[in-house]
Design a protein around this motif. Structure first.
Motif, PDB file in Angstrom:
ATOM      1  N   UNK A  65     -60.011  43.162  25.549  1.00  0.00           N
ATOM      2  CA  UNK A  65     -60.727  41.903  25.276  1.00  0.00           C
ATOM      3  C   UNK A  65     -60.718  41.976  23.766  1.00  0.00           C
ATOM      4  N   UNK A  66     -60.999  43.227  23.080  1.00  0.00           N
ATOM      5  CA  UNK A  66     -61.114  42.972  21.708  1.00  0.00           C
ATOM      6  C   UNK A  66     -59.826  42.461  20.809  1.00  0.00           C
ATOM      7  N   UNK A  67     -58.609  42.814  21.324  1.00  0.00           N
ATOM      8  CA  UNK A  67     -57.327  42.189  20.973  1.00  0.00           C
ATOM      9  C   UNK A  67     -57.394  40.656  21.388  1.00  0.00           C
ATOM     10  N   UNK A  68     -57.958  40.220  22.427  1.00  0.00           N
ATOM     11  CA  UNK A  68     -57.834  38.913  22.663  1.00  0.00           C
ATOM     12  C   UNK A  68     -58.818  37.928  21.727  1.00  0.00           C
ATOM     13  N   UNK A  69     -59.958  38.550  21.575  1.00  0.00           N
ATOM     14  CA  UNK A  69     -61.063  37.830  20.353  1.00  0.00           C
ATOM     15  C   UNK A  69     -60.231  37.937  18.978  1.00  0.00           C
ATOM     16  N   UNK A  70     -59.595  38.982  18.820  1.00  0.00           N
ATOM     17  CA  UNK A  70     -58.895  39.275  17.375  1.00  0.00           C
ATOM     18  C   UNK A  70     -57.656  38.542  17.313  1.00  0.00           C
ATOM     19  N   UNK A  71     -57.214  37.802  18.374  1.00  0.00           N
ATOM     20  CA  UNK A  71     -55.859  36.776  18.240  1.00  0.00           C
ATOM     21  C   UNK A  71     -54.756  37.739  18.172  1.00  0.00           C
ATOM     22  N   UNK A  72     -54.764  38.657  18.809  1.00  0.00           N
ATOM     23  CA  UNK A  72     -53.506  39.642  18.944  1.00  0.00           C
ATOM     24  C   UNK A  72     -53.014  39.697  20.501  1.00  0.00           C
ATOM     25  N   UNK A  75     -50.891  42.781  21.673  1.00  0.00           N
ATOM     26  CA  UNK A  75     -51.451  44.035  21.947  1.00  0.00           C
ATOM     27  C   UNK A  75     -52.305  44.363  23.161  1.00  0.00           C
ATOM     28  N   UNK A  76     -52.853  42.930  23.718  1.00  0.00           N
ATOM     29  CA  UNK A  76     -53.508  42.781  24.724  1.00  0.00           C
ATOM     30  C   UNK A  76     -52.773  42.982  26.105  1.00  0.00           C
ATOM     31  N   UNK A  77     -51.496  42.246  25.897  1.00  0.00           N
ATOM     32  CA  UNK A  77     -50.585  42.230  27.094  1.00  0.00           C
ATOM     33  C   UNK A  77     -50.183  43.876  27.074  1.00  0.00           C
ATOM     34  N   UNK A  78     -49.863  44.401  25.957  1.00  0.00           N
ATOM     35  CA  UNK A  78     -49.551  45.755  26.224  1.00  0.00           C
ATOM     36  C   UNK A  78     -50.592  46.787  27.001  1.00  0.00           C
ATOM     37  N   UNK A  79     -51.850  46.415  26.577  1.00  0.00           N
ATOM     38  CA  UNK A  79     -53.039  47.338  27.309  1.00  0.00           C
ATOM     39  C   UNK A  79     -53.039  46.918  28.646  1.00  0.00           C
ATOM     40  N   UNK A  80     -52.897  45.810  28.855  1.00  0.00           N
ATOM     41  CA  UNK A  80     -53.175  45.380  30.378  1.00  0.00           C
ATOM     42  C   UNK A  80     -51.870  45.832  31.171  1.00  0.00           C
ATOM     43  N   UNK A  81     -50.796  46.080  30.609  1.00  0.00           N
ATOM     44  CA  UNK A  81     -49.492  46.790  31.216  1.00  0.00           C
ATOM     45  C   UNK A  81     -49.775  48.252  31.468  1.00  0.00           C
ATOM     46  N   UNK A  82     -50.322  48.958  30.368  1.00  0.00           N
ATOM     47  CA  UNK A  82     -50.889  50.358  30.812  1.00  0.00           C
ATOM     48  C   UNK A  82     -52.002  50.331  32.098  1.00  0.00           C
ATOM     49  N   UNK A  83     -52.854  49.454  31.898  1.00  0.00           N
ATOM     50  CA  UNK A  83     -53.962  49.169  33.010  1.00  0.00           C
ATOM     51  C   UNK A  83     -53.115  49.396  34.366  1.00  0.00           C
ATOM     52  N   UNK A  84     -52.094  48.432  34.597  1.00  0.00           N
ATOM     53  CA  UNK A  84     -51.397  48.231  35.789  1.00  0.00           C
ATOM     54  C   UNK A  84     -50.907  49.812  36.125  1.00  0.00           C
ATOM     55  N   UNK A  85     -50.164  50.307  35.202  1.00  0.00           N
ATOM     56  CA  UNK A  85     -49.500  51.772  35.404  1.00  0.00           C
ATOM     57  C   UNK A  85     -50.482  52.846  35.758  1.00  0.00           C
ATOM     58  N   UNK A  86     -51.841  53.130  34.780  1.00  0.00           N
ATOM     59  CA  UNK A  86     -52.740  53.925  35.330  1.00  0.00           C
ATOM     60  C   UNK A  86     -53.296  53.516  36.737  1.00  0.00           C
ATOM     61  N   UNK A  87     -53.467  52.362  36.980  1.00  0.00           N
ATOM     62  CA  UNK A  87     -54.079  51.742  38.256  1.00  0.00           C
ATOM     63  C   UNK A  87     -53.372  52.288  39.576  1.00  0.00           C
ATOM     64  N   UNK A  88     -51.965  52.223  39.284  1.00  0.00           N
ATOM     65  CA  UNK A  88     -51.079  52.820  40.420  1.00  0.00           C
ATOM     66  C   UNK A  88     -51.305  54.283  40.753  1.00  0.00           C
ATOM     67  N   UNK A  89     -52.177  55.017  40.039  1.00  0.00           N
ATOM     68  CA  UNK A  89     -52.567  56.497  40.493  1.00  0.00           C
ATOM     69  C   UNK A  89     -54.050  56.358  41.202  1.00  0.00           C
TER      70      UNK A  89
END
Length: 149
Positions: A65-72, A75-89
């Protein structure tokens, strides 16, 4: 196989497959679990591991969310990809119908009638959904909607 053993096994496989994102994410998860074990002074149970994973997901969501607000967006896409990996557990997510049912049962059990009873209803509903992957914010919004009717 315990959850921690599965994470470590998948980390090894990710390193062998040269999957950079998965490797870095699982290394971060392993470090967080190791830190929690040091804090606790012993091995973590699967329930404690799930709690730690949820906390890591929350951190990633906030960062995205911070990266989205900061126009990055990269980086937001990378964070969301990490979320998907962690959620698989995490355990299988509770469906909206299951959450609705748990809230209705919690309201009936606690005799809740107004927003003042929200804490009691939340506690009872989350107890009914224990072991399932639920988003506390979603449950909270659904409880508010039910109690404000």
């Amino acid at each position: 196989m315990s959850l921690k053993a599965r994470i470590l096994s998948d980390l090894t496989a990710a390193m062998k497959n040269q999957d950079a994102l998965r490797t870095s994410t699982l290394r971060m998860v392993k470090a967080a679990l190791t830190n929690r074990e040091i804090e606790k002074g012993g091995e973590l149970t699967d329930e404690e591991i799930v709690k730690t994973l949820r906390s890591l997901i929350k951190q990633r969501q906030d960062a995205a969310e911070q990266y989205d607000r900061g126009n990055r967006p990269e980086l937001a896409i990378k964070e969301r990809a990490e979320i998907q990996i962690i959620e698989s557990y995490l355990p299988q997510a509770a469906t909206p119908e299951e959450i609705e049912r748990a809230i209705a049962e919690a309201i009936a059990e606690t005799g809740a009638s107004s927003m003042r009873d929200m804490g009691k209803v939340m506690k009872a509903a989350q107890a009914r959904l224990a072991g399932r992957n639920i988003d506390g914010r979603t449950v909270s919004e659904m409880v508010k909607a039910k109690l404000s009717q």
